[in-house]
Motif scaffolding. Structure first.
Motif, short mmCIF file in Angstrom:
data_model
loop_
_atom_site.label_atom_id
_atom_site.label_comp_id
_atom_site.label_asym_id
_atom_site.label_seq_id
_atom_site.Cartn_x
_atom_site.Cartn_y
_atom_site.Cartn_z
N LYS A 157 11.78 -10.45 -8.26
CA LYS A 157 11.38 -9.17 -8.87
C LYS A 157 11.14 -8.09 -7.81
O LYS A 157 10.73 -6.97 -8.15
N LEU A 158 11.37 -8.43 -6.55
CA LEU A 158 11.14 -7.47 -5.48
C LEU A 158 12.46 -7.01 -4.88
O LEU A 158 13.41 -7.78 -4.75
N SER A 159 12.49 -5.75 -4.51
CA SER A 159 13.64 -5.18 -3.83
C SER A 159 13.22 -3.84 -3.27
O SER A 159 12.08 -3.39 -3.48
N ASN A 160 14.11 -3.17 -2.58
CA ASN A 160 13.80 -1.84 -2.08
C ASN A 160 13.62 -0.83 -3.21
O ASN A 160 13.04 0.23 -3.02
N GLU A 161 14.13 -1.18 -4.40
CA GLU A 161 14.02 -0.26 -5.54
C GLU A 161 12.95 -0.74 -6.53
O GLU A 161 12.93 -0.30 -7.67
N VAL A 162 12.05 -1.61 -6.11
CA VAL A 162 11.04 -2.15 -7.01
C VAL A 162 10.23 -1.02 -7.65
O VAL A 162 9.88 -0.04 -7.00
N ASN A 163 9.98 -1.14 -8.97
CA ASN A 163 9.21 -0.14 -9.71
C ASN A 163 7.86 -0.75 -10.08
O ASN A 163 7.76 -1.55 -10.99
N PHE A 164 6.82 -0.35 -9.35
CA PHE A 164 5.50 -0.95 -9.57
C PHE A 164 4.90 -0.52 -10.90
O PHE A 164 4.12 -1.27 -11.50
N SER A 165 5.22 0.66 -11.38
CA SER A 165 4.71 1.08 -12.69
C SER A 165 5.13 0.09 -13.77
O SER A 165 4.35 -0.26 -14.65
N ASN A 166 6.39 -0.37 -13.67
CA ASN A 166 6.90 -1.30 -14.68
C ASN A 166 6.34 -2.70 -14.51
O ASN A 166 5.83 -3.31 -15.45
N TYR A 173 0.84 -1.21 0.00
CA TYR A 173 0.00 0.00 0.00
C TYR A 173 0.87 1.25 0.00
O TYR A 173 0.71 2.14 -0.84
N TYR A 174 1.78 1.35 0.96
CA TYR A 174 2.62 2.55 1.07
C TYR A 174 3.48 2.74 -0.18
O TYR A 174 3.60 3.86 -0.70
N ARG A 175 4.09 1.65 -0.66
CA ARG A 175 4.98 1.75 -1.81
C ARG A 175 4.23 2.21 -3.07
O ARG A 175 4.67 3.10 -3.80
N VAL A 176 3.08 1.58 -3.34
CA VAL A 176 2.30 1.92 -4.53
C VAL A 176 1.76 3.35 -4.42
O VAL A 176 1.84 4.14 -5.37
#
Length: 375
Positions: free
Chosen positions: A358-367, A236-239
Motif C-alpha cells: 500500500k506504499l509508494s511514492n504516490e501514497v495518499n495518506f488521506s485515503n 512526517y514530511y509526507r503527511v
C-alpha cells in the motif's frame, strides 16, 4: 464578560475545545468535577493556559441528583452571564444543570464528536449546528489528556528520507537487515565511528540509500537514522505536506509521559482536532537474543499491543496506525496467512496496518488513514 461552566468527565478535549472557542469572551471559569475527574480539570486548565485565580473548582457527585440539586441551589453564581458546556456530564448532571442554567439565561452547548462540530442547545434561536473555529494544537491536546511532552527534532532534510524510501522500496527490506541490525544497538550510545572504518557491506548500503553524512565521523544521530528514524521522518514530511499541516499540528520522535509511564511516539498529528498516531516499523522482524542466541523475531504482535494500550489514554476518537515496509499482504491485498491473526487482533482494536503493497511514492495518506475533513 461571561463565566464559562464546564462539566468534567473522563474525556477532556470537548471541554478544552469550548474553552478555546469562548476564551476571549470569558473572565471566569467554573469546573464541576467528581472525585475521579479532579485531575482532568487540572489538565484542562494547564492545556488552556488559564490563570488559576480565574478558575473555580467544585467537587460534586455526578450520580446523586439530590446532592447535585443542593449544590446548584446554594452555589453563589451571582448575576453574571454564563456559558455552559454539558458535553462531559452524566445524565443526572445534565438534567439538573440544564434546568438551573436555563433559568440563569445561559448559552448552553454540546460538542458532538464530529470534526469541529458543536451544538447550541439553548437558547433555541439562530443556527443550532455550529463549527469550532478555535484551534487546539497537538501540545494542548496531549497536555489536556494528562501527558508531559518532550518533543523530538527532525535530524535530516526531506530529500534524504526520500532517498532512503526509494532504496528500501527498490529491493526486499530483508536485504537491509544487516545494515539496520548493526546500527540499532548503537542508537543511544556515545560511541562514534569513522566513516572509512565501516564494513564494506555497510558502506555499500549507504551508497544504495545515497546518504550524505554531515561529517566523516558517524554518531548516535546517524545510528538512530539508519536503524529506523528515517522512516519516521519520511512519514512526517509526507503527511505534513499532503495534509497541509501547521508545525504545531504534527510532531515526530516525541517522548510522552503519563503517571510515570514513558512512551516514545513516532509520528503524531491532529487534523480537525482528531489525533492520529502512526507507529513506524521499517520491518516487523528484529534480531533479538533468545536462549543465548540472536534470532529473528516477529514484533508485530507487541507493536499492536502497545498501540492498543496507548490509544485508550489518548482520547475517545484517537486513531492508531502501524506502518511497515515488510510485506504483510498478498497480491489481492489480503493478509498473508502467517499475519492473519495479527490483522484480526488489530481490527478488533480499530488499528490500521499499512504494509509494503500500500506504499509508494504516490501514497495518499488521506485515503489510507480514512481522514474525515470538517466542512
Amino acid at each position: 464578560m461571561k463565566t464559562l461552566v464546564s462539566l468534567i468527565g473522563d474525556q477532556t478535549i470537548p471541554n478544552l475545545e469550548i474553552i478555546k472557542e469562548f476564551q476571549n469572551q470569558c473572565d471566569k471559569f467554573i469546573f464541576f468535577h467528581s472525585v475521579k475527574t479532579a485531575q482532568q480539570a487540572e489538565w484542562i486548565i494547564r492545556a488552556a493556559c488559564l490563570d488559576e485565580k480565574d478558575c473555580l473548582k467544585q467537587e460534586i457527585d455526578p450520580f446523586n441528583i439530590t446532592e447535585i440539586q443542593n449544590v446548584l441551589q446554594t452555589y453563589p453564581f451571582g448575576d453574571e452571564s454564563f456559558i455552559l458546556n454539558i458535553t462531559g456530564g452524566t445524565k443526572p448532571w445534565i438534567i439538573a444543570f440544564l434546568d438551573k442554567f436555563k433559568d440563569l439565561g445561559a448559552e448552553i452547548y454540546y460538542v458532538t464528536g464530529k470534526p469541529r462540530e458543536f451544538m447550541k442547545i439553548f437558547p433555541r434561536k439562530g443556527k443550532s449546528i455550529l463549527r469550532l473555529e478555535a484551534n487546539v494544537n497537538i501540545h494542548e491536546y496531549l497536555i489536556a489528556n494528562g501527558f508531559e511532552v518532550k518533543e523530538g527534532k527532525l535530524t535530516h532534510p526531506q530529500d534524504q528520507a526520500e532517498r532512503f524510501f526509494s532504496a528500501f522500496m527498490a529491493e526486499p527490506v530483508e536485504n537491509f537487515f544487516p545494515f539496520m541490525n548493526f546500527f540499532r544497538p548503537l542508537r543511544n550510545s556515545s560511541k562514534t565511528i569513522p566513516l572509512q572504518q565501516l564494513r564494506e557491506d555497510l558502506l555499500d548500503a549507504l551508497k544504495r540509500v545515497s546518504y550524505t553524512p554531515k561529517s566523516d565521523l558517524l554518531d548516535k544521530n546517524d545510528f538512530k537514522y539508519f536503524s529506523g528514524d528515517w522512516l519516521e521522518e519520511w512519514v512526517y514530511y509526507r503527511v505534513k505536506n499532503e495534509l497541509n499541516l501547521a508545525d504545531s499540528d504534527i510532531i515526530t520522535g516525541t517522548h510522552i509521559t503519563k503517571m510515570n509511564t514513558p512512551n516514545e511516539m513516532d509520528v503524531m498529528f491532529l487534523i480537525d482536532h482528531q489525533l492520529h498516531v502512526i507507529e513506524c516499523k521499517t520491518a516487523v522482524f528484529e534480531e533479538r537474543e533468545l536462549d543465548g542466541q540472536m534470532k529473528l523475531t516477529n514484533i508485530l504482535g507487541e507493536t499492536i499491543y502497545k498501540s492498543d494500550a496507548l490509544r485508550s489514554k489518548l482520547g475517545l476518537f484517537a486513531k492508531s496506525t502501524i506502518l511497515t515496509l515488510s510485506e504483510l499482504l498478498d497480491i489481492d491485498l489480503k493478509p498473508l496467512q502467517k499475519f492473519q491473526s495479527h490483522f484480526d487482533r488489530a481490527n478488533l482494536s480499530n488499528i490500521t496496518i499499512i504494509s509494503r503493497r500500500k506504499l509508494s511514492n504516490e501514497v495518499n495518506f488521506s485515503n489510507i488513514l480514512e481522514i474525515r475533513h470538517a466542512h
